[in-house]
Design a protein around this motif. Structure first.
Motif, short mmCIF file in Angstrom:
data_model
loop_
_atom_site.label_atom_id
_atom_site.label_comp_id
_atom_site.label_asym_id
_atom_site.label_seq_id
_atom_site.Cartn_x
_atom_site.Cartn_y
_atom_site.Cartn_z
N ILE A 190 43.76 40.93 39.55
CA ILE A 190 43.18 39.93 40.39
C ILE A 190 41.43 39.82 40.11
O ILE A 190 40.84 40.93 40.87
N GLY A 191 40.72 39.11 39.32
CA GLY A 191 39.36 39.02 39.26
C GLY A 191 38.68 37.86 39.30
O GLY A 191 39.22 36.62 39.17
N SER A 192 37.48 37.78 39.59
CA SER A 192 36.76 36.50 40.02
C SER A 192 35.38 36.16 39.14
O SER A 192 34.76 37.26 38.90
N LEU A 193 35.25 35.20 38.65
CA LEU A 193 33.79 34.63 38.18
C LEU A 193 33.00 33.93 39.12
O LEU A 193 33.86 32.83 39.65
N LEU A 194 31.97 34.31 39.56
CA LEU A 194 31.11 33.26 40.44
C LEU A 194 30.02 32.91 39.53
O LEU A 194 29.33 33.31 39.08
N ALA A 195 29.92 31.25 39.70
CA ALA A 195 29.03 30.87 39.00
C ALA A 195 28.67 29.37 39.09
O ALA A 195 29.29 28.93 40.19
N ASN A 196 27.81 28.77 38.25
CA ASN A 196 27.62 27.45 38.75
C ASN A 196 28.75 26.60 38.60
O ASN A 196 29.43 26.95 37.75
N ALA A 197 28.66 25.52 39.27
CA ALA A 197 30.20 24.76 39.23
C ALA A 197 30.51 24.29 37.94
O ALA A 197 31.59 24.03 37.61
N GLU A 198 29.53 23.85 37.01
CA GLU A 198 29.77 23.30 35.73
C GLU A 198 30.07 24.40 34.82
O GLU A 198 30.96 24.00 33.80
N VAL A 199 29.82 25.55 35.19
CA VAL A 199 30.19 26.70 34.30
C VAL A 199 31.66 27.03 34.39
O VAL A 199 32.62 27.29 33.48
N ILE A 200 32.09 27.03 35.91
CA ILE A 200 33.55 27.10 35.98
C ILE A 200 34.15 26.04 35.59
O ILE A 200 35.43 26.31 34.80
N TYR A 210 33.44 36.14 49.14
CA TYR A 210 32.10 36.36 48.48
C TYR A 210 30.98 35.38 48.84
O TYR A 210 29.78 35.24 48.24
N ALA A 211 31.30 34.54 49.94
CA ALA A 211 30.25 33.61 50.36
C ALA A 211 29.54 32.77 49.15
O ALA A 211 28.53 32.31 49.18
N VAL A 212 30.56 31.84 48.80
CA VAL A 212 30.30 31.16 47.69
C VAL A 212 31.40 29.80 47.88
O VAL A 212 31.83 29.87 48.67
N ARG A 213 30.95 28.53 47.19
CA ARG A 213 31.55 27.61 47.49
C ARG A 213 32.94 27.74 46.47
O ARG A 213 32.77 28.28 45.64
N ARG A 214 33.94 27.12 46.85
CA ARG A 214 35.32 27.10 45.92
C ARG A 214 34.86 26.57 44.78
O ARG A 214 35.66 27.11 43.64
N GLU A 215 34.21 25.65 44.30
CA GLU A 215 33.79 24.88 43.19
C GLU A 215 33.08 26.11 42.14
O GLU A 215 32.77 25.56 41.08
#
Length: 355
Positions: free
Chosen positions: A220-230, A67-72
């Motif tokens: 298996i699903g993912s949320l991509l978001a600001n690290a603080e939200v994660i 998804y081209a995001v950082r792991r955090e």
């Protein structure tokens, strides 16, 4: 103002549960979680006698790369449904806050809000099922903490232009979290808006392996978001959300051979979607086939009820979406294999000819 200021204060300050796997890892003799020391019969080396990692490193890395995001910036859980539920519970106070949706759309947004006793503000999609940004902003109240948009939309199949997504993100800054559901984006000509999470801290994106990656049964699903939200959602997420066999299945699907296979099937779906659209448009009794960028077509019939029953009698199950706003004459037909699609057309040809 931080995006976390939109969340429930008690969630921001709570002490999260600390699981045995979070407190210690890497040991050779694991005696801290009251697990069985013996693997079950048929385990095949998975180690199901042990609790899994809360966020399996190999899977998080693979998905972050995909998804081209950082792991955090990534949270993985049990399908998109779990992420939707976590967002509502983290940001909506029962009896006080609300979400905003644009029906017809995916039903779980409202279900999760109702379970939390959060309000549901509805702003129907405009003509041709397009998103009316002005109407959304007009309907916004201070109680709204989450705005869900689905692109491609389920159950209609249309995409929301990127410019509209970005306009909403800008307008909602400091007011609400914009949640972009991209469950079907792999089937679309337009790409993901995941890079917007680096530009707008109030943007979150839902992704799933259930559709294009053929893992509906693995959840298996993912949320991509600001690290603080994660980080906030990890506070309230169950400690062991992902079963080891599901993680193993996901890693296989995301391997190089798995990605080749998935892209081959994507090409078939796209081709079959176009063929089905044209063929359905030519059938008598078909009022309209909505344009779709997903792996399904919403089809309006002169008598959708009769068509649904005819298909079911032939052993073909499609989705009856007549209960959705502005779709009271429609069925949603998933794009199957070429043979399955041909069977659908044959039954519909017979049904509409005889009607």
């Amino acid at each position: 103002m931080s995006v976390l200021d939109l969340a429930r204060a008690e969630i921001r300050t709570m002490q999260p549960y600390s699981s045995a796997r979070m407190e210690a890892s890497g040991g050779q003799v694991l005696l801290n979680a009251n697990e069985s020391a013996w693997a079950p019969l048929g385990d095949s080396g998975l180690g199901c006698n042990r609790y899994p990692e809360p966020q399996p490193a190999a899977l998080v890395d693979a998905l972050a790369d995909l998804y081209a995001v950082r792991r955090e910036q990534l949270l993985v859980g049990r399908g998109s449904d779990e992420a939707i539920d976590l967002l509502v519970r983290a940001f909506c106070r029962a009896g006080e806050d609300a979400i905003l949706i644009q029906p017809p759309t995916f039903g779980m947004y409202a279900v999760c809000a109702q379970i939390q006793n959060a309000g549901v503000i509805e702003v129907p999609l405009a003509v041709n099922f397009t998103l009316d940004v002005d109407a959304v902003l007009t309907a916004l109240t201070p109680a709204v903490k989450l705005v869900f948009i689905c692109t491609p939309n389920n159950p209609t199949g249309q995409c929301i232009p990127r410019a509209d997504v970005e306009r909403l993100a800008q307008a909602l800054a400091g007011r609400a979290l914009l949640v972009v559901d991209e469950a079907y984006v792999e089937f679309a000509d337009t790409g993901s808006v995941a890079e917007l999470i680096d530009q707008y801290e109030n943007v979150a994106v839902l992704r799933t392996l259930s559709k294009a990656w053929a893992l509906a049964g693995a959840r298996i699903g993912s949320l991509l978001a600001n690290a603080e939200v994660i980080g906030l959602l990890r506070r309230i997420m169950p400690p062991y959300p992902l079963p080891l066999p599901c993680v193993s299945a996901a890693l296989s699907a995301l391997s190089v051979p798995g990605q080749v296979s998935a892209r081959e099937h994507l090409a078939i779906v796209r081709e079959q979607r176009a063929l089905m659209h044209d063929a359905l448009c030519r059938l008598p009794g078909v009022r309209e086939v909505l344009p779709s960028q997903a792996n399904f077509l919403a089809v309006r019939f002169d008598d959708a009820g009769i068509i649904y029953r005819r298909l079911l009698a032939a052993g073909i199950v499609v989705r009856d979406v007549r209960r959705y706003p502005n779709l009271d004459d429609a069925l949603r037909i998933t794009i199957g294999t070429p043979a399955e699609n041909a069977r659908v057309l044959a039954v519909l040809q017979e049904a509409t000819t005889c009607a």
